[in-house]
Motif scaffolding. Structure first.
Motif, short mmCIF file in Angstrom:
data_model
loop_
_atom_site.label_atom_id
_atom_site.label_comp_id
_atom_site.label_asym_id
_atom_site.label_seq_id
_atom_site.Cartn_x
_atom_site.Cartn_y
_atom_site.Cartn_z
N VAL A 20 0.75 -1.19 0.20
CA VAL A 20 -0.21 0.24 -0.05
C VAL A 20 1.32 1.04 -0.11
N SER A 21 1.80 0.97 0.64
CA SER A 21 3.06 2.20 0.37
C SER A 21 3.33 2.59 -0.89
N GLN A 22 3.53 1.69 -1.73
CA GLN A 22 4.06 1.90 -2.71
C GLN A 22 3.09 2.83 -4.03
N LEU A 23 1.67 2.30 -3.41
CA LEU A 23 0.05 2.16 -4.39
C LEU A 23 0.75 3.24 -5.31
N VAL A 24 0.33 4.63 -4.58
CA VAL A 24 0.27 5.88 -5.59
C VAL A 24 1.31 6.22 -6.52
N ALA A 25 2.79 5.46 -6.12
CA ALA A 25 3.65 5.56 -7.30
C ALA A 25 3.70 4.74 -8.63
N ILE A 26 3.15 3.87 -8.31
CA ILE A 26 3.54 2.32 -8.26
C ILE A 26 2.38 2.90 -10.35
N SER B 214 -7.92 2.09 5.75
CA SER B 214 -7.66 2.76 4.83
C SER B 214 -5.96 2.97 3.99
N VAL B 215 -6.14 3.02 2.70
CA VAL B 215 -5.18 3.02 1.15
C VAL B 215 -5.29 4.42 1.13
N PRO B 216 -4.51 4.96 0.11
CA PRO B 216 -4.24 6.22 -0.80
C PRO B 216 -5.37 6.21 -1.74
N THR B 217 -6.17 7.69 -1.89
CA THR B 217 -7.05 7.61 -2.87
C THR B 217 -6.28 7.93 -4.47
N LEU B 218 -6.78 7.62 -5.37
CA LEU B 218 -6.20 6.99 -6.96
C LEU B 218 -7.19 8.35 -7.50
N SER B 219 -7.96 8.82 -6.79
CA SER B 219 -8.68 9.50 -8.00
C SER B 219 -7.25 10.75 -8.57
N HIS B 220 -6.58 11.56 -7.99
CA HIS B 220 -5.86 12.78 -9.21
C HIS B 220 -5.02 11.64 -10.28
N GLU C 189 -17.63 4.25 -3.98
CA GLU C 189 -18.77 2.39 -3.33
C GLU C 189 -18.10 1.65 -2.79
N THR C 190 -16.42 1.85 -2.62
CA THR C 190 -15.93 0.92 -2.07
C THR C 190 -16.24 1.30 -0.12
N PHE C 191 -15.90 1.83 -0.42
CA PHE C 191 -16.27 3.20 1.19
C PHE C 191 -17.40 2.40 1.73
N ASP C 192 -18.26 3.50 0.92
CA ASP C 192 -20.41 3.08 1.29
C ASP C 192 -20.39 2.05 1.79
N LEU C 193 -19.87 0.62 0.45
CA LEU C 193 -19.98 -0.77 1.16
C LEU C 193 -19.70 -1.61 1.71
N LEU C 194 -17.99 -0.90 2.23
CA LEU C 194 -17.11 -1.74 3.04
C LEU C 194 -17.05 -1.16 4.26
N GLY C 195 -16.45 0.42 3.98
CA GLY C 195 -15.98 0.95 5.08
C GLY C 195 -14.29 1.06 4.73
N ILE C 196 -13.91 1.04 3.54
CA ILE C 196 -12.42 1.82 3.36
C ILE C 196 -12.25 2.87 3.21
N GLN C 197 -11.30 3.30 3.83
CA GLN C 197 -11.27 4.94 3.94
C GLN C 197 -9.92 4.77 2.94
N ASP D 13 -7.76 7.60 1.64
CA ASP D 13 -6.98 8.64 2.24
C ASP D 13 -7.13 9.93 0.82
N ASN D 14 -7.00 11.45 1.57
CA ASN D 14 -7.09 12.83 0.41
C ASN D 14 -7.89 12.21 -0.84
N HIS D 15 -9.25 11.67 -0.37
CA HIS D 15 -10.02 11.26 -1.16
C HIS D 15 -10.98 12.63 -1.58
N PRO D 16 -10.79 13.69 -2.66
CA PRO D 16 -11.70 15.03 -2.97
C PRO D 16 -13.43 14.91 -2.19
N ASP D 17 -13.88 13.93 -2.41
CA ASP D 17 -15.47 14.08 -1.65
C ASP D 17 -15.52 12.44 -1.36
N LEU D 18 -15.01 12.19 -0.80
CA LEU D 18 -14.85 10.38 0.22
C LEU D 18 -16.80 11.20 1.31
#
Length: 163
Positions: free
Chosen positions: A33-39, A101-107, A118-126, A128-133
């Motif tokens: 998860v620490s490399q998710l955004v960079a990857i 939690s995991v970092p957002t990929l929305s950017h 949707e994943t947040f709503d149904l599973l409660g996974i945060q 991080d830094n999502h613009p409108d979670l």
């Protein structure tokens, strides 16, 4: 580009913490998860790969016994016609005050916005830094996350029987 070629390219760029699984009909790459955004940034921006579409984000609750959850990302390169599945495994955080939690990929991909909601709503996974979670399918005052293995459905919601 084939799955082994993509895996080799990513391993050379990001190290050996990546775990390829080819046992399933659709192979996947487990990433920290620490490399998710960079990857993901690399997967989108590298001219050899150009994964320009995040087609789907899926969350899985592995249950209280496993105490983990997974977030799975299905990526597509439309011009190169290749696909890739990424997976991150995160602690479930069974206490009620802390969500996994995991970092957002929305950017990186705009499609991540609603998929992550949707994943947040149904599973409660945060994410991080999502613009409108916020909830996207359930009412804003809904209690709990219905796709969790330990979810207890309310008997009533605003006087309406749910069972």
């Amino acid at each position: 580009m084939t799955f082994p070629e993509i895996t080799d390219l990513l391993s050379a760029q990001f190290g050996s913490d990546l775990q390829a699984n080819t046992q399933n009909p659709q192979p996947y790459l487990a990433v920290p998860v620490s490399q998710l955004v960079a990857i993901c940034q690399f997967l989108r921006d590298d001219e050899r790969l150009f994964f320009d579409l995040l087609a789907c984000v899926t969350g899985i609750d592995n249950g209280i016994e496993a105490n983990t959850m997974e977030v799975i990302y299905n990526l597509t390169s439309i011009p190169y016609e290749h696909n890739l599945m990424l997976k991150v495994v995160i602690p479930r955080n069974t206490n009620s005050t802390s969500l996994p939690s995991v970092p957002t990929l929305s950017h990186i991909w705009r499609t991540a916005d609603w998929h992550e909601r949707e994943t947040f709503d149904l599973l409660g996974i945060q994410f991080d830094n999502h613009p409108d979670l916020r909830r996207i399918l359930l009412p804003t005052d809904w209690v709990g996350y219905p796709l969790r293995t330990d979810y207890q459905e309310q008997d009533q919601y605003h006087g309406i029987k749910t069972k």
